[in-house]
Design a protein around this motif. Structure first.
Motif, PDB file in Angstrom:
ATOM      1  N   GLY A   1       2.643 -17.717 -21.417  1.00 14.40           N
ATOM      2  CA  GLY A   1       4.071 -18.664 -22.658  1.00 14.40           C
ATOM      3  C   GLY A   1       5.481 -18.143 -21.714  1.00 14.40           C
ATOM      4  N   ARG A   2       6.103 -17.785 -21.304  1.00 12.96           N
ATOM      5  CA  ARG A   2       7.269 -17.267 -20.852  1.00 12.96           C
ATOM      6  C   ARG A   2       8.312 -17.136 -19.795  1.00 12.96           C
ATOM      7  NH1 ARG A   2       5.221 -14.201 -25.405  1.00 12.96           N
ATOM      8  NH2 ARG A   2       6.703 -14.045 -27.162  1.00 12.96           N
ATOM      9  N   CYS A   3       6.553 -17.526 -18.842  1.00 14.01           N
ATOM     10  CA  CYS A   3       7.730 -17.290 -17.190  1.00 14.01           C
ATOM     11  C   CYS A   3       7.937 -17.852 -16.855  1.00 14.01           C
ATOM     12  CB  CYS A   3       6.274 -16.496 -15.848  1.00 14.01           C
ATOM     13  SG  CYS A   3       4.921 -17.448 -16.114  1.00 14.01           S
ATOM     14  N   ARG A   4       8.416 -18.383 -15.376  1.00 17.69           N
ATOM     15  CA  ARG A   4       8.703 -19.988 -14.567  1.00 17.69           C
ATOM     16  C   ARG A   4       7.496 -20.577 -14.416  1.00 17.69           C
ATOM     17  NH1 ARG A   4       8.030 -16.055 -10.599  1.00 17.69           N
ATOM     18  NH2 ARG A   4       6.939 -16.773  -8.277  1.00 17.69           N
ATOM     19  N   TRP A   5       6.431 -20.374 -14.271  1.00 20.40           N
ATOM     20  CA  TRP A   5       5.293 -20.642 -14.452  1.00 20.40           C
ATOM     21  C   TRP A   5       5.235 -21.698 -15.899  1.00 20.40           C
ATOM     22  CZ3 TRP A   5       3.627 -22.366  -9.557  1.00 20.40           C
ATOM     23  CH2 TRP A   5       4.350 -21.224  -8.894  1.00 20.40           C
ATOM     24  N   CYS A   6       5.254 -20.783 -16.309  1.00 23.52           N
ATOM     25  CA  CYS A   6       4.523 -21.638 -18.097  1.00 23.52           C
ATOM     26  C   CYS A   6       5.240 -22.734 -18.080  1.00 23.52           C
ATOM     27  CB  CYS A   6       4.143 -20.414 -18.940  1.00 23.52           C
ATOM     28  SG  CYS A   6       3.045 -19.130 -19.138  1.00 23.52           S
ATOM     29  N   ASP A   7       6.689 -21.917 -17.594  1.00 23.65           N
ATOM     30  CA  ASP A   7       8.050 -22.960 -17.906  1.00 23.65           C
ATOM     31  C   ASP A   7       7.722 -24.313 -17.071  1.00 23.65           C
ATOM     32  OD1 ASP A   7       9.358 -21.275 -19.825  1.00 23.65           O
ATOM     33  OD2 ASP A   7      10.907 -19.820 -18.277  1.00 23.65           O
ATOM     34  N   ARG A   8       7.892 -24.067 -16.324  1.00 21.86           N
ATOM     35  CA  ARG A   8       6.516 -25.578 -15.453  1.00 21.86           C
ATOM     36  C   ARG A   8       5.805 -26.571 -15.973  1.00 21.86           C
ATOM     37  NH1 ARG A   8       7.083 -21.976  -9.468  1.00 21.86           N
ATOM     38  NH2 ARG A   8       9.337 -22.152  -9.999  1.00 21.86           N
ATOM     39  N   ARG A   9       5.243 -25.907 -16.625  1.00 24.44           N
ATOM     40  CA  ARG A   9       3.746 -25.917 -17.501  1.00 24.44           C
ATOM     41  C   ARG A   9       2.066 -26.138 -16.627  1.00 24.44           C
ATOM     42  NH1 ARG A   9       4.016 -29.159 -22.625  1.00 24.44           N
ATOM     43  NH2 ARG A   9       2.531 -30.366 -22.120  1.00 24.44           N
ATOM     44  N   GLU A  10       2.618 -25.132 -15.767  1.00 21.48           N
ATOM     45  CA  GLU A  10       2.102 -24.770 -14.953  1.00 21.48           C
ATOM     46  C   GLU A  10       0.729 -23.548 -15.640  1.00 21.48           C
ATOM     47  OE1 GLU A  10       3.453 -25.290 -11.533  1.00 21.48           O
ATOM     48  OE2 GLU A  10       3.563 -27.882 -11.854  1.00 21.48           O
ATOM     49  N   HIS A  11       0.452 -23.777 -16.430  1.00 19.98           N
ATOM     50  CA  HIS A  11      -0.125 -22.478 -17.049  1.00 19.98           C
ATOM     51  C   HIS A  11      -0.909 -21.206 -16.266  1.00 19.98           C
ATOM     52  CE1 HIS A  11       1.183 -24.645 -20.384  1.00 19.98           C
ATOM     53  NE2 HIS A  11       2.397 -23.695 -20.636  1.00 19.98           N
ATOM     54  N   TRP A  12      -2.177 -21.776 -15.422  1.00 23.36           N
ATOM     55  CA  TRP A  12      -2.865 -21.708 -14.021  1.00 23.36           C
ATOM     56  C   TRP A  12      -2.177 -20.508 -13.671  1.00 23.36           C
ATOM     57  CZ3 TRP A  12      -8.154 -20.327 -14.355  1.00 23.36           C
ATOM     58  CH2 TRP A  12      -8.533 -20.094 -13.754  1.00 23.36           C
ATOM     59  N   HIS A  13      -1.170 -20.676 -13.169  1.00 28.94           N
ATOM     60  CA  HIS A  13      -0.251 -20.293 -12.146  1.00 28.94           C
ATOM     61  C   HIS A  13       0.278 -19.226 -12.918  1.00 28.94           C
ATOM     62  CE1 HIS A  13      -1.986 -22.361  -8.780  1.00 28.94           C
ATOM     63  NE2 HIS A  13      -1.467 -23.165  -9.909  1.00 28.94           N
ATOM     64  N   CYS A  14      -0.032 -18.184 -13.999  1.00 25.25           N
ATOM     65  CA  CYS A  14       0.848 -17.270 -14.983  1.00 25.25           C
ATOM     66  C   CYS A  14       0.564 -15.971 -14.573  1.00 25.25           C
ATOM     67  CB  CYS A  14       0.670 -18.048 -16.247  1.00 25.25           C
ATOM     68  SG  CYS A  14       1.214 -16.274 -17.245  1.00 25.25           S
ATOM     69  N   ALA A  15       1.073 -15.681 -14.563  1.00 27.47           N
ATOM     70  CA  ALA A  15       0.925 -13.507 -14.229  1.00 27.47           C
ATOM     71  C   ALA A  15       0.333 -13.073 -14.329  1.00 27.47           C
ATOM     72  CB  ALA A  15       1.597 -13.030 -13.253  1.00 27.47           C
ATOM     73  N   ASP A  16      -0.181 -13.485 -15.723  1.00 31.67           N
ATOM     74  CA  ASP A  16      -0.809 -12.707 -16.965  1.00 31.67           C
ATOM     75  C   ASP A  16      -1.802 -13.473 -17.270  1.00 31.67           C
ATOM     76  OD1 ASP A  16       0.856 -10.944 -17.440  1.00 31.67           O
ATOM     77  OD2 ASP A  16       1.445 -11.560 -19.052  1.00 31.67           O
ATOM     78  N   ARG A  17      -2.612 -14.263 -15.820  1.00 34.06           N
ATOM     79  CA  ARG A  17      -3.667 -15.326 -16.384  1.00 34.06           C
ATOM     80  C   ARG A  17      -4.705 -14.246 -16.890  1.00 34.06           C
ATOM     81  NH1 ARG A  17      -4.920 -18.072 -11.847  1.00 34.06           N
ATOM     82  NH2 ARG A  17      -6.204 -17.016 -11.288  1.00 34.06           N
ATOM     83  N   ALA A  18      -5.888 -14.850 -17.961  1.00 37.63           N
ATOM     84  CA  ALA A  18      -7.096 -14.098 -17.783  1.00 37.63           C
ATOM     85  C   ALA A  18      -7.683 -15.205 -18.137  1.00 37.63           C
ATOM     86  CB  ALA A  18      -7.402 -12.505 -18.549  1.00 37.63           C
ATOM     87  N   PHE A  19      -9.420 -15.373 -17.501  1.00 37.51           N
ATOM     88  CA  PHE A  19     -10.324 -16.670 -17.826  1.00 37.51           C
ATOM     89  C   PHE A  19     -11.202 -15.752 -18.429  1.00 37.51           C
ATOM     90  CE2 PHE A  19     -11.438 -20.550 -16.334  1.00 37.51           C
ATOM     91  CZ  PHE A  19     -12.293 -21.024 -16.685  1.00 37.51           C
ATOM     92  N   PHE A  20     -11.504 -16.225 -20.163  1.00 35.26           N
ATOM     93  CA  PHE A  20     -12.704 -15.145 -20.852  1.00 35.26           C
ATOM     94  C   PHE A  20     -13.632 -15.154 -19.970  1.00 35.26           C
ATOM     95  CE2 PHE A  20      -9.186 -17.061 -23.379  1.00 35.26           C
ATOM     96  CZ  PHE A  20      -8.976 -15.976 -24.372  1.00 35.26           C
ATOM     97  N   GLY A  21     -14.835 -14.553 -20.197  1.00 33.08           N
ATOM     98  CA  GLY A  21     -15.945 -14.329 -19.561  1.00 33.08           C
ATOM     99  C   GLY A  21     -16.310 -14.431 -18.387  1.00 33.08           C
ATOM    100  N   THR A  22     -15.647 -14.148 -17.189  1.00 31.62           N
ATOM    101  CA  THR A  22     -15.699 -14.549 -15.981  1.00 31.62           C
ATOM    102  C   THR A  22     -15.534 -13.471 -14.812  1.00 31.62           C
ATOM    103  OG1 THR A  22     -13.539 -16.137 -15.808  1.00 31.62           O
ATOM    104  CG2 THR A  22     -15.541 -17.130 -16.312  1.00 31.62           C
ATOM    105  N   GLY A  23     -15.239 -12.074 -16.195  1.00 25.92           N
ATOM    106  CA  GLY A  23     -15.508 -11.103 -15.366  1.00 25.92           C
ATOM    107  C   GLY A  23     -14.226 -11.281 -14.359  1.00 25.92           C
ATOM    108  N   THR A  24     -13.928 -10.675 -13.086  1.00 26.14           N
ATOM    109  CA  THR A  24     -12.733 -10.595 -12.373  1.00 26.14           C
ATOM    110  C   THR A  24     -12.571 -11.616 -11.805  1.00 26.14           C
ATOM    111  OG1 THR A  24     -14.033  -9.309 -10.140  1.00 26.14           O
ATOM    112  CG2 THR A  24     -12.755  -8.686 -12.927  1.00 26.14           C
TER     113      THR A  24
END
Length: 347
Positions: free
Chosen positions: A91-114
């Protein structure tokens, strides 16, 4: 606590798993009320995602009640009834500021391992730990049912993102390749957005009948070209959405799109390579793009549409099961005996 875990290709099991840790400063702990089984979960169980280790708690769609928050969480409070995005973002990086949250470096996807980032335990369980709670979670308005909120967190957001990426305009024709939950929701979203003719292309007869009951046209795969051309004066659809994933669905979607039309894929892809028909696509001035649902960006709008009656995403749900029944539900979904299953975390 109990959770649904990946055992190996073709097998899931409900078993005791460790309770999550207490939340970090920016996180929250949620007692799950409902979780959903998604098409991505089916890919996972079939062994198509290489980053999922046996014993992983799976599931990325959930609603529930916040039971603990970290010291730096500002918006979410204990006792809140919340929906969640299927992945986290800071919610704070440049990707989140662009409302492109999928590309946030802190993205983690629930329940799909790595498979899509660092591992994060899934939500087909009694409790789930949620990083970046102020961004990942949203309080559910009283007028929004839990079932609808669950779908807003992933399936409906994915469907709406397909139309956003396609720059879909009122009156345009739409064809959807695949009549699973997301494909049906793409068609329903298009209707809510003022579409012209909408056709769902699906080999399963029950799913075709479902589409027709919702006011769409429906076609078996082998008849799709003729049906689409018959309703578009021979042109092909203005927009075609692949809601299946895989190379065959992409080929089918491109072939049904009119000259200078737009094709969007929101199906899960696990193939590393695909041979695109480049010469034909160039001559047709085709546009092909891909979209991943981002409920962090779209959920406020989608909640208003649901509460206002513009769309009812819950029509795609055909079963509610207890947590202990999840393996049977996975088997039924794999056989296409069901379309969308919601798991109740507690009886």
């Amino acid at each position: 606590m109990l959770g649904v875990v990946f055992v190996g290709p073709g097998e899931v099991r409900v078993q005791e798993v460790p309770d999550p840790d207490q939340p970090p400063p920016l996180g929250a702990l949620v007692r799950v009320a409902l979780s959903g089984i998604c098409g991505t979960d089916l890919h996972l169980v079939r062994g198509h995602l290489s980053g999922v280790a046996p014993g992983t708690v799976i599931g990325h769609e959930f609603v529930g009640e916040v039971v603990a928050v970290g010291a730096r969480v500002e918006r979410v409070r204990c006792g809140d009834r919340v929906m969640a995005s299927d992945f986290t973002a800071c919610g704070r990086c440049r990707w989140c500021d662009r409302r492109e949250h999928w590309h946030c470096a802190d993205r983690a996807f629930f329940g799909t391992g790595t498979s899509f980032g660092p591992p994060l335990a899934g939500a087909q369980a009694e409790l789930v730990l949620v990083p970046h709670a102020d961004t990942t979670l949203l309080q559910i308005p009283d007028a929004c049912p839990d079932d609808a909120a669950l779908l807003i967190g992933d399936n409906l957001a994915t469907a709406w993102s397909a139309l956003e990426r396609a720059r879909f305009a009122p009156g345009e024709s739409l064809a959807v390749v695949g009549g699973g939950a997301i494909g049906q929701l793409v068609a329903l979203c298009a209707q809510a957005a003022g579409a012209g003719p909408v056709i769902v292309i699906e080999p399963n007869a029950d799913r075709r009948r479902f589409s027709e009951a919702q006011g769409m046209l429906a076609s078996d795969t082998g008849e799709a070209e003729g049906v689409v051309k018959s309703i578009t004066d021979g042109d092909g659809a203005d927009v075609v959405v692949d809601a299946v994933g895989g190379t065959a669905a992409l080929d089918a979607a491109l072939f049904l799109t009119r000259h200078a039309g737009r094709t969007v894929s929101v199906g899960t892809h696990t193939n590393e390579q695909w041979t695109m028909p480049v010469a034909r696509s160039f001559a047709s001035e085709s546009s092909l793009s891909f979209a991943i649902g981002d409920s962090i960006r779209t959920r406020d709008q989608l909640v208003r549409m649901v509460v206002g009656g513009a769309i009812d995403p819950t029509v795609v749900i055909d079963a509610h099961v207890d947590l202990a029944e999840a393996p049977c539900a996975y088997a039924a979904l794999d056989k296409q005996e069901l379309m969308k299953v919601v798991i109740k975390a507690r009886p």
